[in-house]
Every structure is written in C-alpha cells, then in structure tokens.
Design an enzyme around this catalytic site. Structure first.
Site, PDB file in Angstrom:
ATOM      1  N   CYS A   1      -6.896  -8.650   4.008  1.00 29.37           N
ATOM      2  CA  CYS A   1      -7.052  -7.202   3.826  1.00 29.37           C
ATOM      3  C   CYS A   1      -7.863  -6.859   2.582  1.00 29.37           C
ATOM      4  O   CYS A   1      -8.000  -5.697   2.227  1.00 29.37           O
ATOM      5  CB  CYS A   1      -5.697  -6.499   3.807  1.00 29.37           C
ATOM      6  SG  CYS A   1      -4.668  -6.964   2.400  1.00 29.37           S
TER       7      CYS A   1
ATOM      8  N   HIS B   1     -10.581  12.732  -5.903  1.00 27.61           N
ATOM      9  CA  HIS B   1     -10.323  13.636  -4.787  1.00 27.61           C
ATOM     10  C   HIS B   1     -11.568  14.330  -4.241  1.00 27.61           C
ATOM     11  O   HIS B   1     -11.632  14.630  -3.053  1.00 27.61           O
ATOM     12  CB  HIS B   1      -9.262  14.656  -5.174  1.00 27.61           C
ATOM     13  CG  HIS B   1      -7.907  14.151  -4.855  1.00 27.61           C
ATOM     14  ND1 HIS B   1      -6.883  14.119  -5.760  1.00 27.61           N
ATOM     15  CD2 HIS B   1      -7.425  13.604  -3.728  1.00 27.61           C
ATOM     16  CE1 HIS B   1      -5.824  13.585  -5.197  1.00 27.61           C
ATOM     17  NE2 HIS B   1      -6.128  13.268  -3.958  1.00 27.61           N
TER      18      HIS B   1
END
Ligand code: PEP
Ligand code: MG
Length: 572
Positions: A507, A192
């Site tokens: 992808c 994070h």
C-alpha cells in the site's frame, strides 16, 4: 491576449486537469486595529461573541455544502466551527487581552498565527495544511470583530484564482461555474484547498514558488495557464502554449473516458495471473471516485484525517459513521482501516507528547498504545460497528515485532469484549499489520500465523531500510523504491506471508507506479493498493505484461547493486 514569451514555473501537481484564462488574486486582508483596551473583560466578551458568530456561520456553511451533495467536505466547516469555539485558542487570545492589553482583533490574529506557525514548523505536510484552517477561522473572527462580513472575493468572469494560500471556507464557496483553476504559491497537495479542489474537479497547482512576484511583474492583464498534472504554470502563455493546452485538455478528456471504460476490465497478466487493485483513501469523500476507478476494495484507509484540525478526538459514533460510509460504498469488497498513525512527527493538539530528538524513531502510531490505549480501543470499537455494513479489515501501523502484534490483538480483544458485554451489534473484522519496519519482516515468521493479512508500507520501509528521512529533500538519491535492499525485504515478506498462508498487499506509493508495480508482481505480490488516480496506469501495465517475464526480471534484480541497475533491467 497572448505574448511571444511565457514565464514558466514548476509547482506541485495538486488536482488534475488543465486551465487557462484571466486570474484573480486572493489576498488575506490584514485586520489591524490599534484600539486601546480600557476594559479587558468587556473586550474578551466581544471576542467570545464574535467567535460564536463565526462558529454559527461555519455550522451554516457546513449545512449548505452538505446540502449541495458534498457531505464530507462539509466536515471541514464543522471542524472550523469547532476551531472557532476551541477553548485553547480563545484562552490564548483572552490571555493576550488581559496580559498585554491587546485588543480582540490583534489578540485572535496573534493567537491563530501562533498555533498555525507551530503546525507549519512540525515539518509535516498534512499538519501544515491544517494551519490554513486555523488562519482562516482567526481571520473570520477578526473580520467579524471589525464589522466586515461577507465573502472576500467575487469572480465576475471565469477565472483562475491565485493566492499565497487559499482558506478552505473560500475554496468551498467560490462559484464553481466561474472557477477555472487554482494556483497557489504555498500549500501542499494534502492541504484542504487541494483536497477540496480534487473533490470538486478543479485543476490546481500548489507550492509554486515565485508565482506572485511573477504575476506582479507581468501585470494584471496577462492571462495564466496551469496543468494540474505536471505542476506547470505559464504566466502570459503564447498562442502556441494555448494550443498545446487545448490539445492537453482534449487528451485528458480522452484519457478519462478510456480510464472509465477500462475500469471494469479484469487485471490479469497475459499469462493469466490475476492482480487485485485496491484504493488508498484519506477520507470518506474519496470513496465514490475510488469505486468508479475500478478499485475492488480499500487497501489503506488513512484515518489520521479524521483526527486532525479539532480540539478533541472524534467520538466513537463519528468514527463508526465515517468508516461505515466507506465500508458500505465498497461492500462486498473489503475496506482496510488503519489505526491512527500519529505521534512523533505528527502530533495532535489533544495528544500531548514529549518532544523527541528523532520523532520518526520515537513514540509513533501503535507505540502510543501504552499511554493512550483508549484512543485505539475507541477506534477499534468503531471498526467493529462499521463491520455490520460490509467487510472490514483492521491494520496496525508501525509494528516492529511479535510483541507489537500481540499488543494490537489485546486492544482488539478489549474492544470486542466491551461491545459484546454492552450487547452492541458488531461485525467480524480481519486483523493485519503493516510491514514498514525492517525488523517486522525479518521476524515475520514468529507472528504472521496469528494474523489474516499484512500490507507492505514501502514509504516507511524505504526510509527505515536506508536510514533516509522520507521528508528530507537532501536525501533524494536514497529514495528510490527500486532499491535492491527494499526489493529483498519485499521478497522476504512475500515468502513469510506464503509460509503463514495469509494475504499480502503493498500500500506504499510504490504500488501506484506502473514500473515498480510490475516488479512487485514479479516478486510475488498479488494485491496492489494505490491512490485511485494511479489505478488506470497500473491496470494497463499489468494487462500488457507476462508474469513469467516479471518473475525472471524481479529475481535477477534482487542481486543488482542499485536502483538504476534495476530500472535498466526492467526497461530492457
Ligand atoms: C507507508 O509507509 O508506505 C504507508 C503506506 O503509510 P504512510 O505513507 O501513511 O506512512
Ligand atoms: Mg507508513
């Protein structure tokens, strides 16, 4: 101050941009308390009250970050509030108080450390990143218990923050006008701290082994310089280094404005073949940047992020909201939502799974559907609901053959039937699967006609084709996406998709590498999905190339012996 010789470390690039200036070190304070517990139940009550206070403070922080216009980052702190109230974490701490006579501070610190260690030990960068959240919350509960509240760190002048790891709560609350950059000894680009740094546009380098010792040796007064794109960190940069960094900063600025100017240019080869560029996203907060980078839709929305760092799965409403945000941001272009790809090496606490000897070859992703169809049905219901806001494609990961594709369609039928019976408003979704297991490509003709699209997951396809664990650093020589074996499978997939007249995209990371992307175009791929920051370079490469040349090179490369031969062929 500058010196004649800078010390250099190569870390992992985590958030682009360069920074230089003084540094401030963040250190986790140890909250040791040797207090003897005479009344365990009263100590547990103290623990619960402190945890609730941290839960409330996290809710408050989430509101503040949301009000500052960062709705998705705010979710980090909503998750923290949930961790602070997580019954498993609190029970573990209470158990230590009852059984070992530990005081509440020692108990919550040990319980949080134990959960974080488990996450770090799983060998998954994403989960290891979540460990920082657990430690952060444990620390804040310990601080609350010891009567220490308020921020740990103030920046009195514009500075680079250095640390072993940075708690997300601190990353989000540091004054951004004085935060020049972030340099971390540990952590990963998917933790994070890095996610927030990218969202706020703060240059960051992580995984810089040896950084703290080097800073200790250099002393407090020596400045620091970092390049969040190359991963370079300089301790005590010289005058020449600083001049080089200033030049880099100006070049980055120029590149960014050129990329922004080019974002709307058509992605067409010199001989007129149009290539669609799409974005890979991990959270709704990345949608706006991806739209600005010129992505004409989302080729891969990895939903795992929504399911981590919490004690229960996100509700259908939460998911419908998160998917709906991305779908609305991209409308009328499509958003490809990938069903949960966890299990095996990526366990989540509320999904108890058996230990496996070979997790990458185990019960991963769609293979969980036997035991927990509810998780996928809820997710699919949310996708149907989000589809009223724009175009939704849903993609199943880890499909091996026609039977897996059929399982996927059954889950979809069940979700749709439930919603229709309930009279809910739903939109239509296109169904597709990832081609990331060689068998799925080899037998593709047996099931592709039942789907609308496929997407090649070259990261896993490479791992499963060459039997080389994608996380094992010792197997680097096998991890080259130009390997002819991978190229042959890609070509087979393109031919199958053409025969079934369905869309095919790539992808995996390969699509974001300009050189590899050109080879994909040569192999017949017309849709490339990559991280938004890679799109500008791929766009430039495609616009400068002729499809006829790329086809000739790609077809010859299918017969090459090695990735090195293919690379040589591409460059010459
Ligand atoms: C892949 O495997 O190439 C892919 C795109 O999925 P992930 O990297 O999330 O496994
Ligand atoms: Mg994959």
């Amino acid at each position: 101050m500058t010196t004649s010789n800078a010390a250099r470390i190569r870390g992992v690039a985590a958030s682009p941009g360069v920074a230089h200036g003084p540094w401030v070190r963040f250190e986790r304070k140890a909250h040791v308390s040797r207090a003897v517990v005479t009344d365990p139940e009263a100590e547990i009550a103290r623990l619960m009250a402190a945890a609730e206070a941290v839960g409330r403070a996290s809710d408050h922080l989430a509101d503040e970050v949301r009000a500052a216009g960062h709705a998705d980052e705010a979710e980090v702190f909503s998750a923290h509030a949930m961790i602070a109230r997580d019954p498993d974490l609190l029970d573990a701490a209470a158990g230590r108080i009852r059984a070992d006579g530990a005081n509440a501070i020692a108990a919550i610190s040990a319980a949080a450390t134990s959960v974080a260690d488990q996450l770090r030990g799983l060998g998954d960068a994403l989960l290891a990143g979540r460990a920082a959240d657990i430690i952060d919350v444990g620390d804040r509960v310990a601080r609350e218990l010891s009567g220490l509240t308020g921020p740990d760190m103030r920046l009195v002048e514009p500075s680079i923050v250095v640390a072993e790891d940075l708690p997300p709560s601190l990353t989000a609350t540091l004054p951004r006008d004085r935060l020049l950059g972030i340099a971390l000894e540990a952590s990963s680009p998917t933790a994070h701290a890095a996610i927030l740094a990218r969202a706020y546009g703060i240059p960051a380098v992580v995984g810089a082994t040896g950084l703290l010792a080097m800073l200790d040796a250099a002393g407090r007064g020596s400045p620091l310089a970092l390049d969040g794109e190359s991963g370079e960190i300089l301790v005590a940069p010289t005058r020449e280094d600083l001049a080089r960094y200033e030049t880099r900063a100006r070049a980055i600025q120029r590149d960014r404005s050129r990329d922004a100017d080019e974002a709307t240019l058509p992605v067409v080869t010199t001989d007129g073949t149009t290539i669609e560029l799409l974005a890979n996203l991990g959270s709704p907060s990345e949608a706006a940047g991806a739209v600005a980078s010129g992505a004409r839709g989302v080729g891969l929305f990895r939903t795992e992020f929504l399911f981590l760092e919490r004690s229960s799965p996100p509700s259908e409403d939460e998911q419908a909201d998160a998917y709906g945000q991305v779908v609305a941001a991209f409308a009328p272009h499509p958003v490809t939502i990938r069903l949960l790809d966890v299990g095996g090496d990526k366990p989540i606490p509320y999904l108890p799974l058996k230990d496996e000897d070979n997790p990458f070859l185990g019960v991963r992703a769609l293979r969980l559907a036997d035991r927990r169809p509810d998780i996928f049905v809820t997710q699919l219901r949310a996708c149907f609901r989000a589809a009223v806001k724009g175009r939704v494609k849903v993609m199943a990961p880890m499909v091996a053959d026609a039977a897996d594709a059929a399982t996927f369609r059954l889950l979809v039928d069940r979700a749709r039937a439930e919603l229709v019976a309930e009279g809910q408003r739903i939109g239509e979704v296109d169904l597709g699967v990832m081609l990331e297991i060689p068998s799925a490509i080899l037998v593709a003709d047996t099931y592709l006609h039942e789907l609308r699209f496929v997407s090649l997951g070259t990261n896993d396809l490479l791992q499963y084709t060459l039997a080389a664990d994608r996380g094992n650093a010792a197997l680097e020589r096998y991890r080259d996406s130009l390997h002819p074996a991978l190229l042959q499978l890609i070509r087979l997939a393109v031919e199958s998709a053409d025969r079934s007249r369905i869309e095919l995209s790539v992808c995996g990371e390969m699509a974001g590498d300009p050189e590899a992307a050109l080879l994909l175009v040569g192999l017949g791929v017309r849709q490339l999905s990559a991280s938004p920051s890679s799109l500008a370079a791929v766009r430039r490469a495609v616009r400068a190339a002729a499809r006829s040349d790329l086809e000739r090179i790609a077809m010859s490369s299918l017969r090459d012996a090695s990735a090195a031969d293919v690379r040589l062929r591409l460059r010459t």
